[in-house]
Design a protein around this motif. Structure first.
Motif, PDB file in Angstrom:
ATOM      1  N   GLN A  53      15.440   6.257  23.853  1.00 12.86           N
ATOM      2  CA  GLN A  53      15.231   6.564  25.276  1.00 12.86           C
ATOM      3  C   GLN A  53      15.590   8.028  25.568  1.00 12.86           C
ATOM      4  O   GLN A  53      14.885   8.756  26.261  1.00 12.86           O
ATOM      5  CB  GLN A  53      16.141   5.621  26.075  1.00 12.86           C
ATOM      6  N   ARG A  54      16.703   8.446  24.989  1.00 15.39           N
ATOM      7  CA  ARG A  54      17.206   9.806  25.197  1.00 15.39           C
ATOM      8  C   ARG A  54      16.242  10.833  24.592  1.00 15.39           C
ATOM      9  O   ARG A  54      15.930  11.847  25.210  1.00 15.39           O
ATOM     10  CB  ARG A  54      18.572   9.876  24.520  1.00 15.39           C
ATOM     11  N   TRP A  55      15.761  10.518  23.386  1.00 15.35           N
ATOM     12  CA  TRP A  55      14.869  11.458  22.708  1.00 15.35           C
ATOM     13  C   TRP A  55      13.484  11.470  23.335  1.00 15.35           C
ATOM     14  O   TRP A  55      12.738  12.415  23.193  1.00 15.35           O
ATOM     15  CB  TRP A  55      14.767  11.097  21.213  1.00 15.35           C
ATOM     16  N   ASP A  56      13.153  10.370  23.993  1.00 11.63           N
ATOM     17  CA  ASP A  56      11.821  10.269  24.598  1.00 11.63           C
ATOM     18  C   ASP A  56      11.655  11.302  25.705  1.00 11.63           C
ATOM     19  O   ASP A  56      10.767  12.159  25.652  1.00 11.63           O
ATOM     20  CB  ASP A  56      11.612   8.860  25.156  1.00 11.63           C
ATOM     21  N   ASN A  57      12.505  11.222  26.700  1.00 14.46           N
ATOM     22  CA  ASN A  57      12.519  12.207  27.783  1.00 14.46           C
ATOM     23  C   ASN A  57      11.115  12.462  28.339  1.00 14.46           C
ATOM     24  O   ASN A  57      10.698  13.585  28.559  1.00 14.46           O
ATOM     25  CB  ASN A  57      13.145  13.513  27.258  1.00 14.46           C
ATOM     26  N   GLY A  58      10.362  11.345  28.494  1.00 15.19           N
ATOM     27  CA  GLY A  58       9.031  11.469  29.071  1.00 15.19           C
ATOM     28  C   GLY A  58       7.939  11.827  28.079  1.00 15.19           C
ATOM     29  O   GLY A  58       6.769  11.933  28.451  1.00 15.19           O
ATOM     30  N   SER A  59       8.299  11.988  26.806  1.00 12.29           N
ATOM     31  CA  SER A  59       7.319  12.479  25.836  1.00 12.29           C
ATOM     32  C   SER A  59       6.436  11.383  25.249  1.00 12.29           C
ATOM     33  O   SER A  59       5.406  11.672  24.651  1.00 12.29           O
ATOM     34  CB  SER A  59       8.071  13.149  24.682  1.00 12.29           C
ATOM     35  N   GLY A  60       6.848  10.128  25.378  1.00  8.67           N
ATOM     36  CA  GLY A  60       6.111   9.057  24.720  1.00  8.67           C
ATOM     37  C   GLY A  60       6.604   8.800  23.311  1.00  8.67           C
ATOM     38  O   GLY A  60       6.072   7.927  22.612  1.00  8.67           O
ATOM     39  N   TYR A  61       7.616   9.527  22.899  1.00 11.45           N
ATOM     40  CA  TYR A  61       8.175   9.379  21.554  1.00 11.45           C
ATOM     41  C   TYR A  61       8.612   7.935  21.292  1.00 11.45           C
ATOM     42  O   TYR A  61       8.325   7.342  20.257  1.00 11.45           O
ATOM     43  CB  TYR A  61       9.370  10.332  21.421  1.00 11.45           C
ATOM     44  N   MET A  62       9.285   7.368  22.289  1.00 10.69           N
ATOM     45  CA  MET A  62       9.838   6.028  22.126  1.00 10.69           C
ATOM     46  C   MET A  62       8.725   4.996  21.950  1.00 10.69           C
ATOM     47  O   MET A  62       8.790   4.117  21.076  1.00 10.69           O
ATOM     48  CB  MET A  62      10.679   5.693  23.365  1.00 10.69           C
ATOM     49  N   ALA A  63       7.707   5.099  22.794  1.00 10.16           N
ATOM     50  CA  ALA A  63       6.574   4.171  22.682  1.00 10.16           C
ATOM     51  C   ALA A  63       5.914   4.305  21.325  1.00 10.16           C
ATOM     52  O   ALA A  63       5.543   3.301  20.699  1.00 10.16           O
ATOM     53  CB  ALA A  63       5.577   4.433  23.809  1.00 10.16           C
ATOM     54  N   ASP A  64       5.778   5.546  20.838  1.00 10.28           N
ATOM     55  CA  ASP A  64       5.167   5.758  19.520  1.00 10.28           C
ATOM     56  C   ASP A  64       5.980   5.067  18.435  1.00 10.28           C
ATOM     57  O   ASP A  64       5.445   4.346  17.597  1.00 10.28           O
ATOM     58  CB  ASP A  64       5.097   7.256  19.193  1.00 10.28           C
ATOM     59  N   VAL A  65       7.283   5.313  18.450  1.00 13.01           N
ATOM     60  CA  VAL A  65       8.143   4.742  17.404  1.00 13.01           C
ATOM     61  C   VAL A  65       8.055   3.221  17.429  1.00 13.01           C
ATOM     62  O   VAL A  65       7.860   2.574  16.402  1.00 13.01           O
ATOM     63  CB  VAL A  65       9.600   5.210  17.605  1.00 13.01           C
ATOM     64  N   LEU A  66       8.200   2.649  18.625  1.00 15.97           N
ATOM     65  CA  LEU A  66       8.307   1.196  18.689  1.00 15.97           C
ATOM     66  C   LEU A  66       6.962   0.506  18.505  1.00 15.97           C
ATOM     67  O   LEU A  66       6.898  -0.568  17.893  1.00 15.97           O
ATOM     68  CB  LEU A  66       8.997   0.769  19.992  1.00 15.97           C
ATOM     69  N   ASN A  67       5.890   1.103  18.995  1.00 16.46           N
ATOM     70  CA  ASN A  67       4.595   0.470  18.766  1.00 16.46           C
ATOM     71  C   ASN A  67       4.176   0.573  17.301  1.00 16.46           C
ATOM     72  O   ASN A  67       3.533  -0.333  16.771  1.00 16.46           O
ATOM     73  CB  ASN A  67       3.524   1.040  19.704  1.00 16.46           C
ATOM     74  N   THR A  68       4.579   1.661  16.659  1.00 13.62           N
ATOM     75  CA  THR A  68       4.334   1.764  15.221  1.00 13.62           C
ATOM     76  C   THR A  68       5.109   0.671  14.489  1.00 13.62           C
ATOM     77  O   THR A  68       4.587  -0.014  13.607  1.00 13.62           O
ATOM     78  CB  THR A  68       4.767   3.156  14.709  1.00 13.62           C
ATOM     79  N   TYR A  69       6.339   0.532  14.882  1.00  6.79           N
ATOM     80  CA  TYR A  69       7.215  -0.505  14.313  1.00  6.79           C
ATOM     81  C   TYR A  69       6.573  -1.882  14.442  1.00  6.79           C
ATOM     82  O   TYR A  69       6.412  -2.622  13.474  1.00  6.79           O
ATOM     83  CB  TYR A  69       8.551  -0.418  15.038  1.00  6.79           C
ATOM     84  N   VAL A  70       6.166  -2.218  15.660  1.00  3.02           N
ATOM     85  CA  VAL A  70       5.603  -3.540  15.929  1.00  3.02           C
ATOM     86  C   VAL A  70       4.316  -3.747  15.149  1.00  3.02           C
ATOM     87  O   VAL A  70       4.078  -4.832  14.595  1.00  3.02           O
ATOM     88  CB  VAL A  70       5.346  -3.705  17.438  1.00  3.02           C
ATOM     89  N   GLY A  71       3.527  -2.703  15.078  1.00  2.00           N
ATOM     90  CA  GLY A  71       2.252  -2.827  14.381  1.00  2.00           C
ATOM     91  C   GLY A  71       2.436  -3.313  12.959  1.00  2.00           C
ATOM     92  O   GLY A  71       1.678  -4.156  12.470  1.00  2.00           O
ATOM     93  N   VAL A  72       3.466  -2.788  12.294  1.00  2.00           N
ATOM     94  CA  VAL A  72       3.701  -3.208  10.909  1.00  2.00           C
ATOM     95  C   VAL A  72       4.418  -4.557  10.866  1.00  2.00           C
ATOM     96  O   VAL A  72       4.077  -5.428  10.058  1.00  2.00           O
ATOM     97  CB  VAL A  72       4.525  -2.128  10.167  1.00  2.00           C
TER      98      VAL A  72
END
Lengths: 607, 1090
Positions: free
Chosen positions: A539-558
């Protein structure tokens, strides 16, 4: 003539008695409360100090009448910090604890009615209320001198800031409640449209300014602990330039409340009850068991919040309940290359760690086996971890939680034998560390990477990695486990192919800031996995960048392709801009807005 | 010594009979004997008046009397409480012989005890229901409040089948979200019906409106039940034995659960419907499930490793065979059970004293194994007459000892009690493993339910004992001719003790290794009430009848209890981890695990922390006036002060006024021969309620509790430091609930006294409800005080109709019907508050009844993805899942679309008593109906959504749930965009592994069912032996009977029993309650000796 006087005597005396009785009985209507203290009893130095203990008592997030089982309010934040992130799955049968299912699958849009969120909310304001009570009652007391007033205020405001901080992380739009707001003042309808970071900072700053460096009790917050929280708040606000000097100061001068210089200790000692409150523990929730505190429905002063987070089955450590299973994804993160460095990019491809069908045989960071219970690896002194301990292999994966679990030889001493009708064998005296020193070092690394020197950042990361590389702190096969020290006695056969090394000097500077960031973030995950931090780091690293969604959706995909939670709940998707925070509990919205005026607004994206 | 008394002297209590001397102005003496036409027993204390004179006499203990009449043509008027009046012409006789009086319980002259006084029934202008005690006793049961069901119009009773369980008794609807138990007055002192020996009851009146109950002031709002116990009767000693013995048979239909094969097949559908490959530790991973021979080792077949009995070991290999036909868990825990009651009573007395003594043994074994109520009750009521009958002194005292351990909800394990567990435990699990130890969900992948039989078996030695003494002593002095003073001091002292041993439940999936533990509780409650009254009664000019009463009352209640526990007891039988009950002392547990505290009271419905104390002081008055028995006016006023409120809010005045017009006394109706009596009456008044207040509500208090306020600040791991927390906020502004009742009704007797009809309409407006408002999170965790918040109204109709008939002299019958209907509505909440929610499924909001179910309304199932697309946006929407109603029409389904989906309040309830006698045979039956209530069937939230815990599933969902097919009609799964529900009429959602908002996780109307039912509560056939045949054995009466109770229930409800008690904000919720529909077959005997 004879009877008349008798009649009047009777009547007269009857009326007289009636009047006497009325008078006497009206006085008898003043019934003092029994078995409780009034304000005058507690508005003393002793009373205020006891209220302060009461404000600490809720750090574990537990023992709240009528707040449910309170897994949702656990001090460790395992639900929000670990399972809602990529550290672990909820565990158990697919929808056991349906609240947790919704949280893990980020499908809270309707689930804002879940009890978990309301437990968390209620609990945090319970802590805030207790901290504010200290301030309110202290002002009524006349026997507290100004120095003590400042110290007590420092602790109370620290705790108030602490609880708000936790609420800020989970709910984002979390109303700030100071001592002027109370039931008795009738001003509880507080809006959640104000940025509360300044208030959190102010509480922590006050604590930093007024708390002593050491405390008579190890569990009390001191100046350095408060400073670590202020720095943490700055980290969440991305104020690296303000966090950095504080972190520098802490690293150089910081001591525990007992006066020990902050330092890294044997890794497992951070999760071992007899070694609690060591030099690495910056601030922890103090747990105790077998202290006469447990009642029929709760775990007393032990770690009730993590009571589900044990392997499952009659021979398994704790015996129940198979929740919080580390993910395949997390296990793979511990792969190291031939140089003992993490696979910053390819870690989740190729063979899968501990997957019996296609076994990974490469190098591993030894921290994996203190963090994750893996089949065939010694599980403290409980024997070898095995698949039967996984409750529902179709959705729980292959792994068991470990950091919160006690050793078999500690059962009954550091685990509860109390009269709880549920979960005694999973209630421990293991502390939960809110901040440990490696956490501080890695924040400092981040600050250096953002506003300072990459070399310095690398140095901090390497301090953490060097500790992991110390073979005395590894898991060994064919060896007795020394539960008192958190080490294996016979250190000849490492449990797996461990190889971990510091980054070569200059690696960060040589590869640039992005590389350094990636390495630091990866290190945080390895070091602090399963401690309830991961979601909030993302959440902290995301800071509006979408980083968090990328990490977690990648995670879920696998993970959908593996026997994991997401295999069963395969519709789970992390929605950018919404799921970085959790929903405001509907119950609270209903309660605060029931006058028709909207005080509490639901977070974006939730209904 | 008065020579004459007014003919209109009122009896203040049934047992006070004014002795009267014979007139000395005699001209001619006439003698006679008064007997009861029914049993030919002498009637003592009957008043014999010479018509048109003020000459009176009374019959003695043997029924005989002597009176002086002015001439041979005089007419004697004979009257006594409980019998029809008779007029006997002397016709010149000196001895008129036997005069038979016919008992008429319902007669207008019946004197009934109301608030602090007694009134003739015809003089009552308030709303008072007189319970027919004979009918009440016709239903076997352990608690007297449960027997009120259907016996009094305006009283709604919901019972549990649990022996000694607590019933919901509501007089005229729900008046609060909290406790609305009526005030119970026994012989003038507050008491409890719960353990009152029903055989000791002489009469019960229910005071329903303000006119009747406002004299109880701040305690009257929920209605008042006035009980009078039997009194001694002067004369020869008489010994009666009443007893019955019988068997209770559990309902034959248990939970409608799928068998192991159906379950396994359905489990496979859970996976395939969601497009997943099935895999299960018991049933394998094939395309079809395989039912194993063993469930431990998981999925094993005969001959597999680990199935050899020699390898058996608790925990590591608890070898357990699969029960392939399925265990019927409900009937493993519900078994036929005995019930018996034996009652001895002895009554008699001398000239100046009378006594009543009784002893009762009641033993009801619950149909749920190891539940029971055993109770021993003794009562002694005596009265003495002194100072030439001007002073009466006496006492009523009852003592009971009971054992009533109930059944435990095991905290944490999904709140499971054995009944709930019997709906969750999969049938493939047998009761016992191969060694005779309990089998359970420890056999893997079979859910997490604890084992029902194990739960109940382990409670066999738990105890719950209660010892109580209650009653009062009184003195009544006739101060002057029309003035009596009375003082009563009484109360209750209750001591209770209970213990529970919690064994290590090795067979369970969860917590199988928990250390055992033991809990022991002791406590006491006491209350005393001191009442003083002064009563003036007189008649002026023969037509103005006046009664006035003033009084004062002081009430004081205290309670204290202690609770202690230890764990890790020394195990005396390691094979099954049990501990000999002889070691159930605190000493044998580990001292490191001990806990102790002052605990809770065990007063039913009361969960106040102990210790506590409260007091009430009151003064009150009452005036009744009637003109010529035609026009009535009555008023009461009470001032109460209660310690539970702040001094500024402590005192209140509670007035009432009623008026009546006996229109049948008017000349224009004197010739209406069909009409015997008609009285129109109405009243208004104000009362209060303080049931729900915490006695320390006005105070903000701080508390120390080991589990809540202690913290291990020194890091010791075992010795936390004491802390203090604010545990409750005070609210000095709180005061009583105020209840204003308007009541209009009439009482009619018509067609030669064959019909009695009472009809009433009322409106109760309760304002300033005392309850805990929904806490606002920002306030923290300290308990929010009770506040006065909101108004509720109840409007309703009470009807009762009795018909006394007979075909000829020997075939007689009585029919009594009662009808109770209330319409309960929340009128308002505090300014600006729109609603309060309870448990996420109940909402309190203006315009809706208390306890209305609130959730999503299911319109049906989504048929296909086209249906999903065109429907409002809904989380988890997919074919085969629930489609909810878009209540606010915003084209999305969210919290704003929750709506009122059920009302647990019945539209009406009714009772029908039918009694027929022919010669010496009697037949009686009682039906009870509750119509129009909704039920929240929470059992289905587990059995119909099996993905939750892999628990047992219902046959409905296993066999009849929706299935998905593709365009060509072949089976498919949810991932297929062409999937549609095969049968568009399916209402049961498809089986799934996934739980989400559109199936299992949102509270919705799928769980709501209709809960109407009609129950034959009792059917009795009896035979009374002719007196001639038995009198030589000194037997006055011998009757034998057979009885069937709960013979049948007609209902459409799919669960075990539609009768579901609970709190006022969560009743009508079926979470596995103790059913109240066990059939009960008894034989009984009534025997009287002298």
């Amino acid at each position: 003539m004879k009877r008349l006087p008798i009649k009047w005597i009777f009547t007269g005396s009857g009326l007289f008695l009636l009047i006497i009785m009325m008078y006497a009985c009206n006085k008898k209507l003043d019934k003092e409360p029994q078995g409780a203290l009034s304000l005058s009893n507690v508005a003393t130095k002793t009373g205020v100090n006891a209220l302060l203990i009461g404000a600490y008592a809720i750090l574990d997030g537990e023992n709240v009448p009528d707040a449910g089982n309170a897994y949702g309010s656990a001090g460790s934040n395992w639900v929000y910090g670990s399972i809602a992130a990529d550290d672990s799955y909820k565990g158990s049968t697919p929808t056991d604890q349906p609240d947790a299912t919704q949280i893990e699958s980020w499908s809270l849009s309707q689930g804002s009615t879940t009890a978990y969120l309301n437990e968390k909310w209620t609990l945090l304001y319970g802590g805030i209320q207790r901290a504010n009570d200290v301030l309110r009652v202290m002002r009524q007391a006349t026997d507290i001198d100004p120095a003590d007033t400042a110290a007590i205020t420092g602790e109370a405001r620290f705790l108030r800031g602490f609880y708000h901080f936790d609420g800020k992380k989970v709910f984002n739009n979390f109303p700030y409640v100071d001592e002027s707001i109370s039931f008795e003042n009738g001003n509880l309808l507080v809006a959640n449209d104000v940025d509360i970071w300044p208030m959190i900072e102010a509480d922590f700053q006050y604590a930093v300014n007024n708390l002593p460096e050491t405390q008579p009790n190890i569990g009390r917050i001191n100046k350095w602990g408060a400073m670590a929280f202020l720095a943490k708040a700055y980290m969440f606000e991305h104020k690296y330039d303000q966090a950095k000097p504080l972190l520098d100061d802490i690293i150089v001068h910081g001591v525990t409340s007992g006066g020990e210089k902050y330092a890294l200790v044997n890794f497992e000692s951070n999760f071992n009850a007899p070694q609690k409150n060591g030099p690495e523990s910056v601030f922890a929730c103090q747990m105790s068991v077998n202290d006469g505190s447990s009642t029929a429905n709760d775990g007393g002063n032990g770690n009730m919040g993590d009571v589900l987070n044990y392997p499952n089955g009659t021979g398994a450590p704790g015996g129940c309940c198979g929740f919080n299973n580390p993910s395949w994804n997390l296990a793979n993160a511990y792969k190291t290359d031939v140089n003992g460095l993490p696979l910053l990019d390819g870690w989740n491809s190729g063979t899968v760690v501990s997957d019996s069908s296609n076994l990974y045989t490469g190098n591993l960071d030894p921290r994996i086996d203190w963090t994750i219970g893996r089949p065939g690896i010694p599980y403290l002194d409980w024997g070898l971890d095995n698949v039967a301990w996984v409750r529902d292999p179709a959705s729980n994966g292959n792994f068991n939680p470990k950091k919160n679990v006690y050793a078999l030889s500690q059962a009954g001493t550091y685990s509860s034998t109390e009269t709880v009708f549920w979960g005694a064998t999973q209630i421990t005296a293991n502390n939960y560390n809110f901040i440990r020193f490696s956490d501080v070092l890695l924040w400092a690394a981040e600050c250096e990477a953002e506003v300072g020197s990459l070399d310095k950042a690398e140095d901090y990361v390497n301090q953490v990695r060097n500790r992991a590389a110390d073979p005395t702190g590894w898991v060994y096969k064919n060896s007795a486990y020394n539960a008192a020290q958190g080490v294996y006695t016979n250190q000849t056969t490492p449990a797996d192919k461990y190889l971990v090394s510091p980054y070569p000097v200059g690696a960060f500077a040589g590869n640039g800031q992005d590389y350094a960031r990636k390495a630091i973030r990866f290190e945080r995950r390895l070091e602090l996995a399963m401690e309830g931090h991961r979601f909030f780091d993302l959440q902290r690293w995301d800071n509006g960048s979408g980083y968090m969604a990328d990490v977690l959706n990648t995670y879920v995909g696998v993970e959908k392709t593996r026997h994991s939670f997401y295999y069963i709940v395969n519709t789970a998707t992390f929605t950018k801009g919404t799921n970085e925070y959790f929903a405001i509990p509907q119950k609270q919205i209903d309660a605060e807005n029931s006058t028709g005026v909207v005080y509490l607004k639901q977070n974006h994206g939730y209904n | 010594m008065p020579k004459k008394t007014s003919g209109l002297v009122k009896c203040y209590c049934l047992f006070i009979m004014l002795a009267c001397s014979l007139s000395v102005m005699a001209q001619q003496a006439v003698t006679g004997k008064i007997i009861n036409s029914n049993d030919r027993q002498p009637v003592a204390g009957a008043t014999i008046q010479v018509s048109g004179t003020q000459t009176f006499a009374q019959s003695g203990n043997d029924g005989s009397f002597s009176i002086t009449v002015p001439n041979a043509n005089s007419i004697l008027l004979i009257s006594v409480v409980g019998f029809d009046k008779r007029e006997i012409p002397v016709s010149g006789r000196a001895d008129i012989g036997e005069v038979q009086l016919t008992a008429t319980d319902a007669s207008l002259n019946q004197v009934v005890v109301t608030g602090y006084t007694a009134q003739r029934k015809k003089d009552i202008t308030g709303s008072v229901a007189v319970v027919n005690v004979a009918n009440l006793k016709a239903v076997p049961g352990g608690t007297t409040e449960s027997l009120l069901q259907g016996q009094a119009a305006g009283v709604t009773v919901i019972n549990t089948g649990q022996p000694g369980g607590v019933s919901n008794v509501r007089i005229r609807g729900i008046t609060s979200p909290g406790n609305t138990d009526p005030l119970v007055i026994i012989d003038g002192t507050p008491g409890s019906l719960h353990d009152l020996n029903v055989s000791d009851i002489q009469s019960i009146q229910v005071l329903k409106d303000a006119g009747a109950a406002a004299i109880y002031g701040v305690r009257g709002s929920n209605g008042v039940i006035v009980v009078t116990t039997k009194k001694g009767r002067s004369g020869k000693a008489e010994l009666s034995y009443d007893g019955y013995y019988g068997t209770q048979r559990p309902i034959s239909r248990g939970y409608n659960l799928a068998d192991p094969t159906e379950t396994a097949n359905a489990l496979w559908k859970e996976y395939t419907n969601d497009g997943l490959a099935p895999t299960h530790k018991q049933y394998g991973s094939g395309t079809m499930p395989v039912i194993p021979d063993y469930i431990t080792p998981a999925g094993a077949h005969e001959g597999d490793p680990g199935t050899d009995p020699s390898t058996y070991a608790l925990y590591t290999n608890q070898i357990t065979k699969a029960n392939k036909t399925g265990t019927d868990w409900f009937h493993e825990i519900f078994k036929p059970a005995l019930i018996q009651s034996h009652n001895l009573s002895l009554t008699g007395g001398g000239d100046k004293s009378a006594y009543y003594f009784s002893f009762n043994y009641f033993d009801q074994q619950g149909t749920l194994i190891n539940t029971y109520l055993k109770r021993y009750t003794a009562r002694i009521n005596t009265s003495f007459s002194l100072l030439d009958d001007r002073l009466k002194i006496g006492e009523h005292v009852a003592v009971f000892y009971k054992q009533n351990p109930g059944y435990l909800n095991l905290p944490g394990v999904n709140n499971a009690n054995s009944i709930g567990a019997s709906s969750r435990e999969p049938g493939i699990i047998p009761v016992y493993d191969i060694k005779g130890n309990f089998a359970g969900t420890g056999s893997q992948d079979l859910g997490n339910s604890p084992q029902p039989v194990a739960i109940q078996s382990r409670q066999a030695n738990n105890t719950n004992s209660d010892w109580q003494i209650s009653g009062n002593a009184f003195a009544e002095l006739t101060v002057a001719k029309h003035l009596t003073a009375r003082t009563v001091i009484g109360g209750t002292v209750d001591n209770f003790y209970y213990n529970n041993f919690i064994y290590t439940a090795y067979e369970n999936a969860e917590n199988a290794q928990n250390p055992n533990s033991y809990l022991e509780n002791y406590g006491w409650n006491s209350s005393y009430t001191w009442t003083n009254t002064l009563n003036y009664t007189n008649t002026f000019a023969d037509k103005h009848h006046l009664t006035a009463l003033v009084g004062s009352e002081y009430i004081n209640n205290n309670s204290r209890s202690v609770s202690a526990s230890r764990g890790s007891y020394y195990i005396t039988d390691p094979t099954n981890l049990t501990v000999d009950p002889n070691l159930w002392t605190l000493n044998f547990g580990s001292p490191g695990s001990q806990t102790n505290s002052n605990g809770l009271t065990n007063i039913p419905g009361n969960s106040q922390q102990t210790p506590y104390q409260l007091s009430i002081f009151s003064i009150f008055g009452r005036v009744d006036y009637n003109f010529n028995d035609k026009y009535y006016l009555s008023g009461t006023l009470r001032r109460d002060g209660s310690s539970v409120f702040d001094p500024a809010k402590r005192f209140g005045y509670f007035p009432s006024v009623t008026a009546g017009w006996r229109i049948s006394q008017e000349s224009f109706l004197q010739n209406a021969s069909w009409l015997n009596d008609l009285k129109i009456r109405g009243g208004w008044g104000k009362m209060g309620a303080i049931n729900n207040i915490n006695p320390t509500n006005a105070f903000t208090l701080y508390q120390s509790a080991a589990n809540q306020s202690y913290y291990d600040i020194n890091g010791t791991s075992s010795s936390p430091t004491q802390g203090i927390i604010t545990y409750q906020y005070g609210n000095p502004a709180t005061t009583w609930e105020e209840d204003i009742i308007t009541n209009i009704g009439f009482d009619a007797t018509f067609l030669q006294n064959k019909f009695d009809l009472t009809a009433e309409w009322y409106r109760k407006s309760i304002s300033g409800l005392i309850f805990v408002p929904q806490p606002i999170g920002t306030g923290g965790l300290a308990a929010v005080p009770f506040a006065n918040a909101g108004d509720i109204s109840n409007q309703g109709i009470d009807l009762s109709l009795t018909y006394h008939g007979g075909i000829h002299q020997e075939l007689k019958f009585d029919i009594t019907g009662t009808f109770t209907s209330y319409n309960n509505k929340v009128e308002s909440l505090p300014a600006g508050i729109n609603y309060y929610d309870f448990d996420n499924s109940v909402r309190l909001a203006p315009g809706h009844p208390v306890s209305a179910f609130y959730g999503y309304k299911v319109l049906g199932l989504f048929q296909d993805y086209a249906d999903v697309t065109k429907s409002p946006v809904q989380d988890g929407a997919a074919p085969g899942r629930f489609k909810y109603q878009d209540v606010n029409g915003d084209n999305k389904i969210d919290n704003a679309d929750r709506t009122y989906i059920g009302d647990p309040n019945p539209k009406f309830s009714a009772g029908l008593n039918l009694a027929v006698s022919y010669r010496n045979f009697d037949l009686a039956t009682f039906f009870y109906a509750s119509v129009g209530a909704d039920i929240q069937n929470s059992i289905r939230s587990s059995t119909d959504f099996p993905q939750q815990f892999n628990n047992a599933m219902s046959k409905d969902i296993a066999l009849h749930s929706a299935t998905l097919v593709n365009a060509s009609g072949d089976p498919t799964n949810i991932l297929d965009p062409t999937a549609r529900v095969a049968d568009p009429n399916s209402s049961i959602p498809m089986l799934e592994r996934i739980a989400n908002f559109s199936n299992a996780t949102a509270f919705n109307s799928y769980l709501i069912e209709k809960g109407s039912y009609l129950r034959c509560k009792s059917l009795i056939a009896g035979y009374t032996f002719p007196t001639a045949a038995i009198s030589r054995y000194r037997i006055d009466r011998l009757r034998i009977y057979v009885q069937a109770a709960n013979l049948f229930t007609v209902t459409g409800y799919s669960g075990i029993d539609p009768e579901l008690p609970g709190s006022n904000t969560s009743f009508g919720v079926d979470g596995g309650g103790y059913p109240n529909n066990q059939k009960n077959f008894n034989v009984g005997i009534n025997l009287t000796f002298h």
